[in-house]
Motif scaffolding. Structure first.
Motif, short mmCIF file in Angstrom:
data_model
loop_
_atom_site.label_atom_id
_atom_site.label_comp_id
_atom_site.label_asym_id
_atom_site.label_seq_id
_atom_site.Cartn_x
_atom_site.Cartn_y
_atom_site.Cartn_z
N ILE A 276 16.52 14.02 8.35
CA ILE A 276 16.72 14.18 9.79
C ILE A 276 16.11 15.53 10.18
N THR A 277 15.18 15.52 11.11
CA THR A 277 14.56 16.79 11.52
C THR A 277 15.25 17.36 12.76
N LEU A 278 15.24 18.67 12.84
CA LEU A 278 15.83 19.38 13.98
C LEU A 278 14.83 20.41 14.48
N ALA A 279 14.34 20.21 15.69
CA ALA A 279 13.46 21.18 16.34
C ALA A 279 14.28 21.93 17.39
N ALA A 280 14.29 23.24 17.31
CA ALA A 280 15.07 24.06 18.24
C ALA A 280 14.19 24.53 19.38
N ASP A 281 14.61 24.23 20.60
CA ASP A 281 13.93 24.73 21.79
C ASP A 281 14.53 26.09 22.14
N LEU A 282 13.77 27.14 21.84
CA LEU A 282 14.21 28.51 22.12
C LEU A 282 13.32 29.16 23.17
N GLY A 283 12.80 28.31 24.05
CA GLY A 283 11.98 28.82 25.13
C GLY A 283 10.57 29.16 24.72
N GLU B 90 21.69 29.82 24.97
CA GLU B 90 22.53 30.38 23.91
C GLU B 90 21.79 31.49 23.17
N PHE B 91 20.50 31.28 22.96
CA PHE B 91 19.67 32.26 22.27
C PHE B 91 19.70 33.61 23.00
N VAL B 92 19.54 33.58 24.30
CA VAL B 92 19.52 34.82 25.07
C VAL B 92 20.91 35.44 25.15
N LYS B 93 21.88 34.62 25.52
CA LYS B 93 23.23 35.14 25.79
C LYS B 93 23.94 35.64 24.53
N ASP B 94 23.85 34.88 23.44
CA ASP B 94 24.64 35.18 22.25
C ASP B 94 23.89 35.94 21.16
N TYR B 95 22.57 36.06 21.29
CA TYR B 95 21.79 36.73 20.26
C TYR B 95 20.96 37.88 20.83
N ALA B 96 20.18 37.61 21.89
CA ALA B 96 19.35 38.67 22.46
C ALA B 96 20.18 39.76 23.14
N ARG C 144 6.62 31.80 18.10
CA ARG C 144 6.92 32.17 19.48
C ARG C 144 8.27 31.63 19.91
N ASN C 145 8.96 32.42 20.70
CA ASN C 145 10.15 31.96 21.42
C ASN C 145 10.19 32.71 22.75
N LEU C 146 11.27 32.56 23.51
CA LEU C 146 11.34 33.19 24.82
C LEU C 146 11.23 34.71 24.74
N LEU C 147 11.68 35.30 23.65
CA LEU C 147 11.69 36.75 23.53
C LEU C 147 10.34 37.34 23.17
N GLY C 148 9.45 36.54 22.60
CA GLY C 148 8.16 37.10 22.24
C GLY C 148 7.41 36.29 21.22
#
Length: 400
Positions: A34-41, A69-75, A180-184
């Motif tokens: 089962i593959t999981l692709a994470a959309d992190l912007g 979640e990436f921005v709020k809980d990690y960035a 790449r993700n939303l942060l850079g």
């Protein structure tokens, strides 16, 4: 004999993670992948990636929208900690790994998988970040890393994939490895492996070349509430929109590029190029606001905490006990870090030109040299005598 019956694989659509699907099934006897692709912007269209996983042999292909979640809980916690690895890199890529690990563990629980897998090789930092984070979240879950063990060269990996109908996505005109993700963005490999080689302008996507930046400066005002950025130029924005808009504004002025030789956890030095426009400016602005609202001793002590915090994140210890303890310290310091910071963007520079806060510890009556000066100048002589007394005694004894 297979190592696992059902595996959840962190999937990006690249060569290694695509080849992992048939490799797990045909070489290691895994029955279901089962593959999981994470959309992190990251801005990619994930539907083709989902379909590619199915064509490569996955039984199920999942997409997790985790940008908010990436921005709020990690960035945002990293911004509160002014996290800069080796005082330069704002961990834009590293911060994504503990979240992806969390998504893998959650998917494994939901679908009854007895293992998770990733496509990391044995030379990078990400293998450590994934393995350790997964172990912290579910120590009984197996972690499979085919690319770390299969011993195939890049060419052999591509050929193996082609045997199972996986086309090579690598273009000869683009020798770079990019994340790449939303942060850079992080860019490595190819000509960049020579630390003396200047990066070509073609590798950048989020930041303008200085020659193409506006000829007039632009000002942005960022307001923080307890260390969290909440408005841009007076407009309240959700976390994802704030980062998105700030990336565009800051990048337009050529701000946010980093070219460094960093020390990887596995013991090698690596030449890395990063683009992180919004994240770098937010850390710079946040740190400046702290200088206005925190006492001197807290500010100075926090600098050491920030260095340790950055090392923990870079080294894959987001879910460690020490990281949790440092989080508590950082959160306590942020109670009064609220206010507005004014930043001037011009020709590749971001300069703090103003800051204000209702919690400001700056006292004009004490700082001024004008007639309004309330500082007791007479008290200085006694203070200097007591402060310098140990040095005076040492000097007297030295000279006998």
């Amino acid at each position: 004999m297979g190592r696992a019956e059902r595996v959840v694989l962190a999937y990006s659509g690249g060569v290694d993670t695509s080849v992992c699907i048939p490799y797990l099934k045909h070489e290691w006897g895994v029955k279901e992948v089962i593959t999981l692709a994470a959309d992190l912007g990251q801005g990619d269209e994930l539907e083709p990636i989902r379909e590619k996983a199915l064509k490569s042999g996955a039984e199920k292909s999942l997409i997790a929208d985790a940008t908010a979640e990436f921005v709020k809980d990690y960035a945002f916690p990293a911004i509160q900690a002014n996290a800069l690895y080796e005082n330069r890199y704002p961990l834009s890529t590293a911060l994504a790994r503990p979240l992806i690990a969390k998504l893998l563990v959650e998917a494994a629980a939901e679908y009854g998988a007895d293992a998770v897998a990733h496509g990391c090789t044995g030379k990078g930092n990400d293998q450590v970040r994934f393995d350790v984070s997964i172990a912290a979240l579910n120590p009984s879950l197996k972690v499979l890393a085919p690319a770390r063990e299969w011993g195939m060269s890049r060419e052999e990996t591509i050929a193996y994939g082609e045997r199972y109908g996986i086309p090579s996505p690598v273009k000869k005109s683009s020798p770079y490895s990019i994340d790449r993700n939303l942060l850079g963005r992080s860019i490595e490999a190819g000509p960049l492996e020579d630390p003396w080689t200047e990066p070509l302008e073609e590798i950048y996507a989020l930041t303008q070349a200085i020659a193409n930046t506006p000829n007039e400066p632009e000002y942005v005002e960022i307001s923080f509430d307890r260390g969290i950025p909440v408005t841009l130029n007076g407009t309240a924005l959700d976390p994802v929109t704030l980062i998105t808009q700030l990336n565009e504004v800051v990048g337009r002025h050529g701000v946010g590029r980093i070219d460094m030789v960093e020390n990887r956890l596995v013991g090698i030095k690596s030449r890395e190029i990063y683009e992180a426009p919004a994240l770098l400016v937010l850390i710079q602005a946040h740190r400046d606001l702290e200088s206005l609202t925190l006492t001197a001793d807290v500010t100075h002590y926090k600098r050491g905490i920030e260095e340790t915090y950055s090392q923990l994140v870079y080294n894959g210890l987001w879910y460690s006990p020490l990281k949790a303890a440092l989080d508590a310290f950082v959160q306590q310091t942020q109670e009064r870090v609220s206010g507005i910071v004014r930043v001037k963007l011009f020709k590749g520079t971001a300069t703090i030109v103003g800051r204000k806060s209702t919690n400001s510890l700056y006292s004009p009556d004490l700082a001024t040299y004008g007639a309004e000066d309330q500082f007791d100048h007479k008290a200085a002589e006694g203070f200097i005598y007591v402060w310098g007394l140990p040095t005076r005694v040492w000097s007297e004894k030295l000279r006998g």
